[in-house]
Design a protein around this motif. Structure first.
Motif, PDB file in Angstrom:
ATOM      1  N   MET A   1       0.851  -1.191   0.000  1.00  0.00           N
ATOM      2  CA  MET A   1       0.000   0.000   0.000  1.00  0.00           C
ATOM      3  C   MET A   1       0.889   1.244   0.000  1.00  0.00           C
ATOM      4  O   MET A   1       1.755   1.388   0.865  1.00  0.00           O
ATOM      5  N   PRO A   2       0.697   2.130  -0.988  1.00  0.00           N
ATOM      6  CA  PRO A   2       1.555   3.311  -1.046  1.00  0.00           C
ATOM      7  C   PRO A   2       1.322   4.257   0.135  1.00  0.00           C
ATOM      8  O   PRO A   2       0.223   4.335   0.683  1.00  0.00           O
ATOM      9  N   LEU A   3       2.385   4.975   0.472  1.00  0.00           N
ATOM     10  CA  LEU A   3       2.283   5.998   1.508  1.00  0.00           C
ATOM     11  C   LEU A   3       1.473   7.172   0.976  1.00  0.00           C
ATOM     12  O   LEU A   3       1.535   7.475  -0.233  1.00  0.00           O
ATOM     13  N   PRO A   4       0.742   7.885   1.842  1.00  0.00           N
ATOM     14  CA  PRO A   4       0.153   9.157   1.400  1.00  0.00           C
ATOM     15  C   PRO A   4       1.288  10.070   0.926  1.00  0.00           C
ATOM     16  O   PRO A   4       2.424   9.961   1.407  1.00  0.00           O
ATOM     17  N   ILE A   5       0.980  10.960   0.016  1.00  0.00           N
ATOM     18  CA  ILE A   5       2.020  11.767  -0.617  1.00  0.00           C
ATOM     19  C   ILE A   5       2.840  12.559   0.411  1.00  0.00           C
ATOM     20  O   ILE A   5       4.065  12.656   0.285  1.00  0.00           O
ATOM     21  N   ASN A   6       2.189  13.091   1.448  1.00  0.00           N
ATOM     22  CA  ASN A   6       2.947  13.872   2.432  1.00  0.00           C
ATOM     23  C   ASN A   6       3.950  12.998   3.177  1.00  0.00           C
ATOM     24  O   ASN A   6       5.067  13.434   3.485  1.00  0.00           O
ATOM     25  N   GLN A   7       3.616  11.745   3.429  1.00  0.00           N
ATOM     26  CA  GLN A   7       4.550  10.837   4.099  1.00  0.00           C
ATOM     27  C   GLN A   7       5.680  10.422   3.162  1.00  0.00           C
ATOM     28  O   GLN A   7       6.827  10.269   3.591  1.00  0.00           O
ATOM     29  N   ALA A   8       5.386  10.247   1.882  1.00  0.00           N
ATOM     30  CA  ALA A   8       6.440   9.925   0.907  1.00  0.00           C
ATOM     31  C   ALA A   8       7.425  11.091   0.808  1.00  0.00           C
ATOM     32  O   ALA A   8       8.646  10.884   0.789  1.00  0.00           O
ATOM     33  N   LEU A   9       6.912  12.316   0.790  1.00  0.00           N
ATOM     34  CA  LEU A   9       7.785  13.491   0.730  1.00  0.00           C
ATOM     35  C   LEU A   9       8.635  13.612   1.986  1.00  0.00           C
ATOM     36  O   LEU A   9       9.825  13.934   1.915  1.00  0.00           O
ATOM     37  N   GLU A  10       8.045  13.333   3.134  1.00  0.00           N
ATOM     38  CA  GLU A  10       8.793  13.351   4.391  1.00  0.00           C
ATOM     39  C   GLU A  10       9.903  12.295   4.366  1.00  0.00           C
ATOM     40  O   GLU A  10      11.031  12.550   4.797  1.00  0.00           O
ATOM     41  N   ALA A  11       9.606  11.118   3.837  1.00  0.00           N
ATOM     42  CA  ALA A  11      10.605  10.053   3.752  1.00  0.00           C
ATOM     43  C   ALA A  11      11.736  10.439   2.802  1.00  0.00           C
ATOM     44  O   ALA A  11      12.906  10.119   3.055  1.00  0.00           O
ATOM     45  N   ILE A  12      11.411  11.150   1.733  1.00  0.00           N
ATOM     46  CA  ILE A  12      12.447  11.610   0.799  1.00  0.00           C
ATOM     47  C   ILE A  12      13.374  12.596   1.501  1.00  0.00           C
ATOM     48  O   ILE A  12      14.605  12.488   1.404  1.00  0.00           O
ATOM     49  N   GLU A  13      12.803  13.543   2.232  1.00  0.00           N
ATOM     50  CA  GLU A  13      13.651  14.507   2.960  1.00  0.00           C
ATOM     51  C   GLU A  13      14.517  13.798   3.994  1.00  0.00           C
ATOM     52  O   GLU A  13      15.704  14.098   4.126  1.00  0.00           O
ATOM     53  N   THR A  14      13.949  12.838   4.705  1.00  0.00           N
ATOM     54  CA  THR A  14      14.723  12.069   5.682  1.00  0.00           C
ATOM     55  C   THR A  14      15.857  11.328   4.986  1.00  0.00           C
ATOM     56  O   THR A  14      16.989  11.309   5.470  1.00  0.00           O
ATOM     57  N   GLY A  15      15.560  10.727   3.831  1.00  0.00           N
ATOM     58  CA  GLY A  15      16.574  10.010   3.071  1.00  0.00           C
ATOM     59  C   GLY A  15      17.687  10.916   2.588  1.00  0.00           C
ATOM     60  O   GLY A  15      18.874  10.542   2.629  1.00  0.00           O
ATOM     61  N   MET A  16      17.337  12.120   2.145  1.00  0.00           N
ATOM     62  CA  MET A  16      18.355  13.072   1.705  1.00  0.00           C
ATOM     63  C   MET A  16      19.299  13.399   2.861  1.00  0.00           C
ATOM     64  O   MET A  16      20.525  13.385   2.694  1.00  0.00           O
ATOM     65  N   HIS A  17      18.727  13.659   4.011  1.00  0.00           N
ATOM     66  CA  HIS A  17      19.548  14.002   5.179  1.00  0.00           C
ATOM     67  C   HIS A  17      20.408  12.815   5.611  1.00  0.00           C
ATOM     68  O   HIS A  17      21.560  12.994   6.010  1.00  0.00           O
ATOM     69  N   SER A  18      19.858  11.609   5.514  1.00  0.00           N
ATOM     70  CA  SER A  18      20.632  10.427   5.932  1.00  0.00           C
ATOM     71  C   SER A  18      21.860  10.208   5.046  1.00  0.00           C
ATOM     72  O   SER A  18      22.838   9.608   5.482  1.00  0.00           O
ATOM     73  N   LEU A  19      21.802  10.711   3.807  1.00  0.00           N
ATOM     74  CA  LEU A  19      22.949  10.616   2.907  1.00  0.00           C
ATOM     75  C   LEU A  19      23.824  11.867   2.962  1.00  0.00           C
ATOM     76  O   LEU A  19      24.750  12.014   2.161  1.00  0.00           O
ATOM     77  N   GLY A  20      23.519  12.762   3.890  1.00  0.00           N
ATOM     78  CA  GLY A  20      24.320  13.971   4.034  1.00  0.00           C
ATOM     79  C   GLY A  20      24.031  15.028   2.982  1.00  0.00           C
ATOM     80  O   GLY A  20      24.849  15.921   2.751  1.00  0.00           O
ATOM     81  N   ARG A  21      22.857  14.952   2.356  1.00  0.00           N
ATOM     82  CA  ARG A  21      22.510  15.917   1.304  1.00  0.00           C
ATOM     83  C   ARG A  21      21.717  17.084   1.874  1.00  0.00           C
ATOM     84  O   ARG A  21      20.699  17.505   1.336  1.00  0.00           O
ATOM     85  N   THR A  22      22.236  17.632   2.951  1.00  0.00           N
ATOM     86  CA  THR A  22      21.570  18.771   3.597  1.00  0.00           C
ATOM     87  C   THR A  22      21.640  20.018   2.725  1.00  0.00           C
ATOM     88  O   THR A  22      20.721  20.836   2.738  1.00  0.00           O
ATOM     89  N   PHE A  23      22.733  20.165   1.952  1.00  0.00           N
ATOM     90  CA  PHE A  23      22.828  21.316   1.048  1.00  0.00           C
ATOM     91  C   PHE A  23      21.701  21.259   0.022  1.00  0.00           C
ATOM     92  O   PHE A  23      21.029  22.253  -0.250  1.00  0.00           O
ATOM     93  N   THR A  24      21.487  20.073  -0.547  1.00  0.00           N
ATOM     94  CA  THR A  24      20.418  19.894  -1.526  1.00  0.00           C
ATOM     95  C   THR A  24      19.063  20.202  -0.891  1.00  0.00           C
ATOM     96  O   THR A  24      18.240  20.909  -1.479  1.00  0.00           O
ATOM     97  N   ALA A  25      18.827  19.669   0.298  1.00  0.00           N
ATOM     98  CA  ALA A  25      17.561  19.931   0.987  1.00  0.00           C
ATOM     99  C   ALA A  25      17.372  21.428   1.210  1.00  0.00           C
ATOM    100  O   ALA A  25      16.253  21.948   1.107  1.00  0.00           O
ATOM    101  N   GLY A  26      18.465  22.129   1.480  1.00  0.00           N
ATOM    102  CA  GLY A  26      18.397  23.572   1.695  1.00  0.00           C
ATOM    103  C   GLY A  26      18.111  24.364   0.431  1.00  0.00           C
ATOM    104  O   GLY A  26      17.732  25.537   0.510  1.00  0.00           O
ATOM    105  N   LEU A  27      18.314  23.757  -0.734  1.00  0.00           N
ATOM    106  CA  LEU A  27      18.024  24.428  -2.004  1.00  0.00           C
ATOM    107  C   LEU A  27      16.544  24.381  -2.371  1.00  0.00           C
ATOM    108  O   LEU A  27      16.110  25.074  -3.287  1.00  0.00           O
ATOM    109  N   LEU A  28      15.779  23.543  -1.673  1.00  0.00           N
ATOM    110  CA  LEU A  28      14.347  23.444  -1.973  1.00  0.00           C
ATOM    111  C   LEU A  28      13.646  24.737  -1.586  1.00  0.00           C
ATOM    112  O   LEU A  28      13.815  25.254  -0.473  1.00  0.00           O
ATOM    113  N   ARG A  29      12.877  25.268  -2.499  1.00  0.00           N
ATOM    114  CA  ARG A  29      12.207  26.558  -2.320  1.00  0.00           C
ATOM    115  C   ARG A  29      10.923  26.398  -1.497  1.00  0.00           C
ATOM    116  O   ARG A  29      10.357  25.304  -1.468  1.00  0.00           O
TER     117      ARG A  29
END
Length: 194
Positions: A1-29
């Motif tokens: 069962m797919p995650l609701p879109i807001n939970q999928a987006l939250e998981a993507i942000e968590t994944g970015m941070h777990s890989l040390g992509r905080t700069f990329t996350a900071g570029l999101l407008r």
């Protein structure tokens, strides 16, 4: 069962941070109000899915600051999330191209003319489908049945460590493992089942 879109987006942000992509996350407008997204697309005759409106409510794409590389901007390997303004600029540039469908909005870009485009059609059966437009190809397959399916696949790839940082510091993925994840999460899409 797919995650609701807001939970999928939250998981993507968590994944970015777990890989040390905080700069990329900071570029999101900052996100856009739903009415603005609907109005801006409606001016070109585009009818967005609710999921696309929700995506632009989360963030309005990625800032391309001076000195920022494409890899710095990648939300997932090979693609960055275009701001609505950039997506519409690209849309206007491709709209009359014989390979382009005027219902496609190029939401994710690779910087070289390839896009993951979201169908913004009045036809509810195709609205929200995600098409992979490859500038050098003549056929452009549906890769995801909806924005939610794309985001769930990206979230799973982060959570299952399919995405990784290579020895040169670039965001990469194991293509064959990603295909397995996509096949599992998109059983109704022929592209992943072939």
């Amino acid at each position: 069962m797919p995650l609701p879109i807001n939970q999928a987006l939250e998981a993507i942000e968590t994944g970015m941070h777990s890989l040390g992509r905080t700069f990329t996350a900071g570029l999101l407008r900052p996100g856009l109000p739903p009415e603005q997204t609907r109005t801006d697309l409606g001016e070109r005759g585009l009818v967005p899915s609710d999921e696309l409106v929700e995506l632009y409510g989360w963030h309005d794409g990625t800032d391309a600051l001076e000195g920022t590389t494409l890899d710095d901007m990648h939300l997932f390997p090979g693609f960055y999330f275009a701001s609505l303004k950039e997506a519409l600029t690209n849309y206007d540039a491709f709209r009359d191209d014989r390979r382009w469908n005027p219902d496609w909005l190029p939401v994710f870009a690779n910087g070289g003319g390839d896009f993951l485009a979201v169908t913004c059609s009045e036809e509810p059966n195709t609205r929200g489908e995600v098409i992979h437009f490859r500038i050098e190809e003549s056929e452009h397959p549906v890769e995801f049945a909806s924005v939610s399916r794309l985001l769930n696949t990206v979230a799973a790839a982060y959570l299952e460590r399919v995405y990784f940082i290579d020895e040169d510091g670039y965001l990469e993925m194991d293509d064959s493992v990603f295909s397995e994840v996509a096949r599992r999460l998109n059983p109704d899409v022929a592209w992943w089942q072939d």
